[in-house]
Write a protein that holds these residues in place. Structure first.
Motif, mmCIF file in Angstrom:
data_model
loop_
_atom_site.group_PDB
_atom_site.id
_atom_site.type_symbol
_atom_site.label_atom_id
_atom_site.label_comp_id
_atom_site.label_asym_id
_atom_site.label_seq_id
_atom_site.Cartn_x
_atom_site.Cartn_y
_atom_site.Cartn_z
ATOM 1 N N GLY A 10 0.809 -1.211 0.000
ATOM 2 C CA GLY A 10 0.000 0.000 0.000
ATOM 3 C C GLY A 10 0.843 1.260 0.000
ATOM 4 N N VAL A 11 1.895 1.259 0.797
ATOM 5 C CA VAL A 11 2.805 2.410 0.838
ATOM 6 C C VAL A 11 3.512 2.568 -0.503
ATOM 7 C CG1 VAL A 11 4.930 3.304 1.872
ATOM 8 C CG2 VAL A 11 3.140 2.339 3.332
ATOM 9 N N MET A 12 3.962 1.455 -1.067
ATOM 10 C CA MET A 12 4.648 1.510 -2.361
ATOM 11 C C MET A 12 3.709 1.978 -3.472
ATOM 12 S SD MET A 12 6.942 -1.987 -2.119
ATOM 13 C CE MET A 12 7.581 -1.794 -3.782
ATOM 14 N N ALA A 13 2.407 1.681 -3.305
ATOM 15 C CA ALA A 13 1.416 2.103 -4.306
ATOM 16 C C ALA A 13 1.049 3.575 -4.160
ATOM 17 C CB ALA A 13 0.168 1.241 -4.198
ATOM 18 N N GLY A 14 1.537 4.206 -3.094
ATOM 19 C CA GLY A 14 1.330 5.638 -2.947
ATOM 20 C C GLY A 14 0.176 6.060 -2.072
ATOM 21 N N PHE A 15 -0.432 5.143 -1.311
ATOM 22 C CA PHE A 15 -1.555 5.510 -0.454
ATOM 23 C C PHE A 15 -1.038 6.214 0.804
ATOM 24 C CE2 PHE A 15 -3.309 1.908 -2.876
ATOM 25 C CZ PHE A 15 -4.407 2.553 -3.437
ATOM 26 N N ARG A 16 -1.742 7.269 1.196
ATOM 27 C CA ARG A 16 -1.353 8.070 2.345
ATOM 28 C C ARG A 16 -2.600 8.486 3.126
ATOM 29 N NH1 ARG A 16 2.561 6.204 0.462
ATOM 30 N NH2 ARG A 16 4.571 7.193 -0.048
ATOM 31 N N ASP A 17 -2.386 9.023 4.301
ATOM 32 C CA ASP A 17 -3.437 9.645 5.116
ATOM 33 C C ASP A 17 -4.622 8.701 5.353
ATOM 34 O OD1 ASP A 17 -1.888 11.981 5.289
ATOM 35 O OD2 ASP A 17 -2.608 12.617 3.334
ATOM 36 N N VAL A 18 -5.864 9.165 5.093
ATOM 37 C CA VAL A 18 -7.055 8.366 5.413
ATOM 38 C C VAL A 18 -7.041 7.040 4.659
ATOM 39 C CG1 VAL A 18 -9.577 8.265 5.326
ATOM 40 C CG2 VAL A 18 -8.442 10.396 5.955
ATOM 41 N N ALA A 19 -6.635 7.065 3.402
ATOM 42 C CA ALA A 19 -6.610 5.830 2.611
ATOM 43 C C ALA A 19 -5.665 4.800 3.223
ATOM 44 C CB ALA A 19 -6.187 6.142 1.174
ATOM 45 N N LEU A 20 -4.496 5.231 3.671
ATOM 46 C CA LEU A 20 -3.524 4.300 4.255
ATOM 47 C C LEU A 20 -4.021 3.754 5.590
ATOM 48 C CD1 LEU A 20 -0.794 2.911 4.119
ATOM 49 C CD2 LEU A 20 0.236 4.943 5.165
ATOM 50 N N VAL A 21 -4.596 4.604 6.426
ATOM 51 C CA VAL A 21 -5.101 4.136 7.719
ATOM 52 C C VAL A 21 -6.303 3.209 7.518
ATOM 53 C CG1 VAL A 21 -6.083 4.851 9.925
ATOM 54 C CG2 VAL A 21 -4.206 6.162 8.923
ATOM 55 N N THR A 22 -7.074 3.437 6.468
ATOM 56 C CA THR A 22 -8.154 2.503 6.132
ATOM 57 C C THR A 22 -7.582 1.131 5.793
ATOM 58 O OG1 THR A 22 -9.593 4.280 5.331
ATOM 59 C CG2 THR A 22 -10.081 2.053 4.566
ATOM 60 N N LEU A 23 -6.463 1.108 5.086
ATOM 61 C CA LEU A 23 -5.804 -0.169 4.788
ATOM 62 C C LEU A 23 -5.288 -0.831 6.071
ATOM 63 C CD1 LEU A 23 -3.790 0.720 1.541
ATOM 64 C CD2 LEU A 23 -5.895 -0.629 1.730
ATOM 65 N N VAL A 24 -4.831 -0.032 7.026
ATOM 66 C CA VAL A 24 -4.430 -0.586 8.326
ATOM 67 C C VAL A 24 -5.615 -1.290 8.974
ATOM 68 C CG1 VAL A 24 -3.652 -0.020 10.662
ATOM 69 C CG2 VAL A 24 -2.618 1.141 8.712
ATOM 70 N N ALA A 25 -6.783 -0.645 8.943
ATOM 71 C CA ALA A 25 -7.973 -1.240 9.556
ATOM 72 C C ALA A 25 -8.399 -2.515 8.843
ATOM 73 C CB ALA A 25 -9.120 -0.221 9.549
ATOM 74 N N ILE A 26 -8.221 -2.562 7.530
ATOM 75 C CA ILE A 26 -8.623 -3.755 6.764
ATOM 76 C C ILE A 26 -7.673 -4.921 7.013
ATOM 77 C CG2 ILE A 26 -8.917 -4.737 4.446
ATOM 78 C CD1 ILE A 26 -9.712 -1.928 3.489
ATOM 79 N N PHE A 27 -6.373 -4.651 6.965
ATOM 80 C CA PHE A 27 -5.407 -5.740 6.922
ATOM 81 C C PHE A 27 -4.644 -5.986 8.224
ATOM 82 C CE2 PHE A 27 -5.813 -4.439 2.421
ATOM 83 C CZ PHE A 27 -6.238 -5.650 1.897
#
Length: 314
Positions: free
Chosen positions: A247-264
């Protein structure tokens, strides 16, 4: 900042753990026995969880705050993790029922309960739209995969028609399909019906947590210790390491990245225990995975949040 991040992680997980602890006390005080716990879990599975699935979708505008790139990444990553988990579990475990419980425990997170609190605590309640939309996308996929997995690994060799019939008759799938139809057809329920479904949906998670605590037997942990360690390592460390790095390598940041934290990176979904018990899987292992992953996720989720925050990614 270290203390703030720790508080965020603990506040997201502690209520779940305390309700499970209350369930343990309920059982020790003799308010329920084994048969009663199974009957209540059946009620949760057949009545409350379908209402929760319907409620998660009903009235949502999927076009609002919809991030197609985030959705595509999350769905693709989930599919890859699921397939990798199936291959891995088939190699390390021979028992069919345990296979189903292990696969579900590793790939399926508690996104519904963890997603909103984590994003709200970090970014404020006014920035929840993207996460709410992702819940309507990811949670139905979680549940469809869970039903398929548990049907296939019931312990026998079911025919494809038997598996498909079991999926179509599953109460959670029915609830999700009705919710999607309501969104697609723009159906508006009368206020009394909407309130009734909402009340039943609100009761689903606390009742499931309470019954999970009531069914917990520390002696059973010894029997599932090996698989429990495998599942917790996969759920709390391996899966988030892979997904968040990508996700970080794909460029996700801020709310989008924390949403990925909640998912995975969230612990194993609470409903996985109820589904495992009701669908003839390894209920002891499923319950232990929920309890211990919830307990240790206070540390692991804090770790993921702290690392990402320290890197300036949100």
């Amino acid at each position: 900042m270290l203390l703030d991040n720790l508080v965020i992680s603990v506040e997201a997980v502690a209520p779940m753990f305390l309700v499970m602890a209350a369930g343990v006390l309920v059982r020790r005080k003799g308010f329920v026995n084994d048969q009663e716990v199974k009957r209540v879990n059946r009620l949760i599975f057949v009545v409350l969880f379908p209402c929760l699935m319907f409620s998660n979708l009903y009235g949502k505008e999927l076009s609002d705050a919809f991030n197609p790139r985030l959705a595509a990444f999350a769905v693709g990553m989930l599919a890859a993790i699921y397939l990798a988990t199936v291959v891995f579990v088939l190699k390390v475990e021979k028992n069919q029922k345990s296979r189903g419980a292990m696969i579900q425990a590793i790939y399926r997170s508690n996104f519904v309960i963890m997603g909103i609190p984590i994003v709200a605590n970090i970014f404020g309640s006014e920035n929840l739209a993207m996460t709410s939309v992702m819940i309507t996308i990811i949670v139905p996929i979680f549940n469809v995969l869970a039903v398929i997995t548990l049907e296939i690994f019931r312990g026998g060799r079911p025919s494809p028609l038997h598996v498909i019939a079991g999926i179509l008759k599953n109460p959670m799938i029915i609830g999700a399909v009705l919710g999607m139809l309501a969104v697609a057809l723009n159906i508006k329920l009368p206020d009394f019906a909407e309130n009734t479904v909402g009340m039943l949906a609100d009761a689903a998670t606390p009742m499931a947590l309470l019954m999970l605590g009531a069914s917990f037997d520390i002696k059973s942990v010894e029997k599932v210790k090996r698989n429990l360690v495998i599942c917790m390592t996969g759920r709390l460390i391996v899966v988030p390491l892979i997904a968040l790095t990508c996700g970080v390598m794909a460029g996700f940041r801020d709310v989008a990245l924390v949403t990925l934290v909640a998912i995975f990176a969230a612990p194993t979904a609470v409903s996985s225990f109820t589904m495992a018990q009701q669908m003839d899987s390894d209920g002891e292992l499923a319950g232990a995975c929920v309890i211990f992953s919830s307990m240790f996720s206070c540390l692991t989720m804090f770790g993921w949040i702290f690392v990402l925050k320290s890197m300036g990614l949100f």
